[in-house]
Design an enzyme around this catalytic site. Sequence first.
Site, short mmCIF file in Angstrom:
data_model
loop_
_atom_site.label_atom_id
_atom_site.label_comp_id
_atom_site.label_asym_id
_atom_site.label_seq_id
_atom_site.Cartn_x
_atom_site.Cartn_y
_atom_site.Cartn_z
N ASP A 176 0.84 -1.37 -0.09
CA ASP A 176 -0.12 -0.05 -0.19
C ASP A 176 0.87 1.21 -0.11
O ASP A 176 1.44 1.39 1.08
CB ASP A 176 -0.79 -0.14 1.21
CG ASP A 176 -1.90 1.19 1.40
OD1 ASP A 176 -2.10 1.71 0.41
OD2 ASP A 176 -2.42 1.31 2.52
N ASP A 222 -1.96 6.06 -5.50
CA ASP A 222 -2.05 5.06 -4.35
C ASP A 222 -2.44 3.46 -4.82
O ASP A 222 -3.34 3.26 -5.48
CB ASP A 222 -3.21 5.63 -3.67
CG ASP A 222 -3.72 4.72 -2.41
OD1 ASP A 222 -2.82 3.70 -2.08
OD2 ASP A 222 -4.66 4.82 -1.99
#
Length: 511
Positions: A209, A398
């Site tokens: 992440d 992201d």
Amino acid sequence: MQLAYSFVFLLASVLVSLSPSAQAAPAKRAELITLPLKRVHQSVPNIHPAVYLQQNINRGLRRHARMTGREAPSDTELKRNIHKRLLAIEEAELKKRGHEKRYNRHGVPKQRIQPSPDLPGAKALHLKGNNGGGANQFASTPLNVSTGDVDGDGFSQIDAAAQAKGGLTPAIAPTAVNSLGLDIEANDVGYIATVQIGTPPRDFKLLMDSGSSDLWVGAEGCQSEDGGDCGNHVFLGEGSSSSFADTGRNFQVTYGSGAVQGDIVTDDLDIAGLVLNAHTFGVATLESVEFSGDSTSFDGLMGLAQSSLSNQGVLTPVEALAQAGLIKDAVTSYKISRLSDGKNDGEISFGGLDPNKFDPATLVTFPNVNKNGFWEGAFTVSVDGVDLGLAGRSAILDTGTTLIIAPPEDAIAIHSAIPGAKTDGQGSFTIPCTTSASVALTFGGRSFDIKAEDLLFTPVDPRDLDGDCISGISSGNVGGDTVWLVGDVFLKNAYFSTDVGRNTMSLAELI
């Protein structure tokens, strides 16, 4: 068609996901270390695709607020978003049935939706339903697809089959030294790296992440917020690792969807053969249901933004590797693969860029403009080569987000330039599954096209893969009219690298 769920019961079921919960010794030196990424698949309740889309948008909005330092939307606001979706679905169904009034006791039509993720920013809306006559009418015959999209038009049948089947697709051999390949879960759902933790070392699957900065795995004795245990996962503690030590400090992390809390500990962390002895990270003693279920295909999460964001107040693994001299620079690079390509060659690299994955002549590097530690760069937007004139925009890149979420006016501008696009008036759009529109984002002076297939989030009618598809670009109240949240819809189309020391990002065309 008889409506199967009461409105109150369905509303309660779809709102569940909104509930929050809760110095390294040098080893061998290497310029580049890579490890595998795997996509994540998780079960979801039987809910309408429009409602499921709103859940995914809600997660993005909450995540975006955290990234930009703005106040996150309240649970009441997020629930209101879903409630509006439910009312719109019911109104459409009752209108088709000839009713003039809305009766909440009817709820919405039943559908068939197979396992799909509800993770912090992970890909959602894996709809296995059968839409029999528009977005609100589901047939009873399940979709049966097993072959690729032969003519190259419409939503990929490979993806449709993977939606229904789930599971992992094995990776090919990696192309770089100190590297591990990527396995794919379902159809481009999420990305997991396998690392070893503890003594003796055991494999832990960690969600990668770039939009957070904490590493955690489940603790021995971990409890779920629903009162049970934390599912069929690998856990860490004194009982399984002789090198495990509790620091006596606590942590808590809340994501776009889901939350964990627990203890800050130290233990040995092995990333592709490079060992961080007594690395500091977290073990979760309490997990929300988004993480604790058996269908969650990972044991923890590795945040790879900058450590200034860390709730635990520690270095990220890539920063620790650089500080320990195990890699030259705190660089993390991503090749996110696409199931329908059949290559399955994705990987995440620490310490450098894998030259086998990108065209070096196309590499551009640009500054990170985010002051909080996220990865955000200035960009412009075009459709079919025509610049939309959206000046002063920036995008948070992201890997933990699936959709692209744009300010409402920007999302409308993009879809207005795509032939056949339509809006539902609530932040989502449909586009023809056979679209050839080319949406491109330009960073550092170079334009990167988004493949048309990546714009297709899911077909409105899973039996008609050449009809309308829900767009992978949605709008949301992101707290400002210039900042976008850009996830895997775009990132599958470029090689992506971040550099903590230089506070820069790089993108390049894939090969």
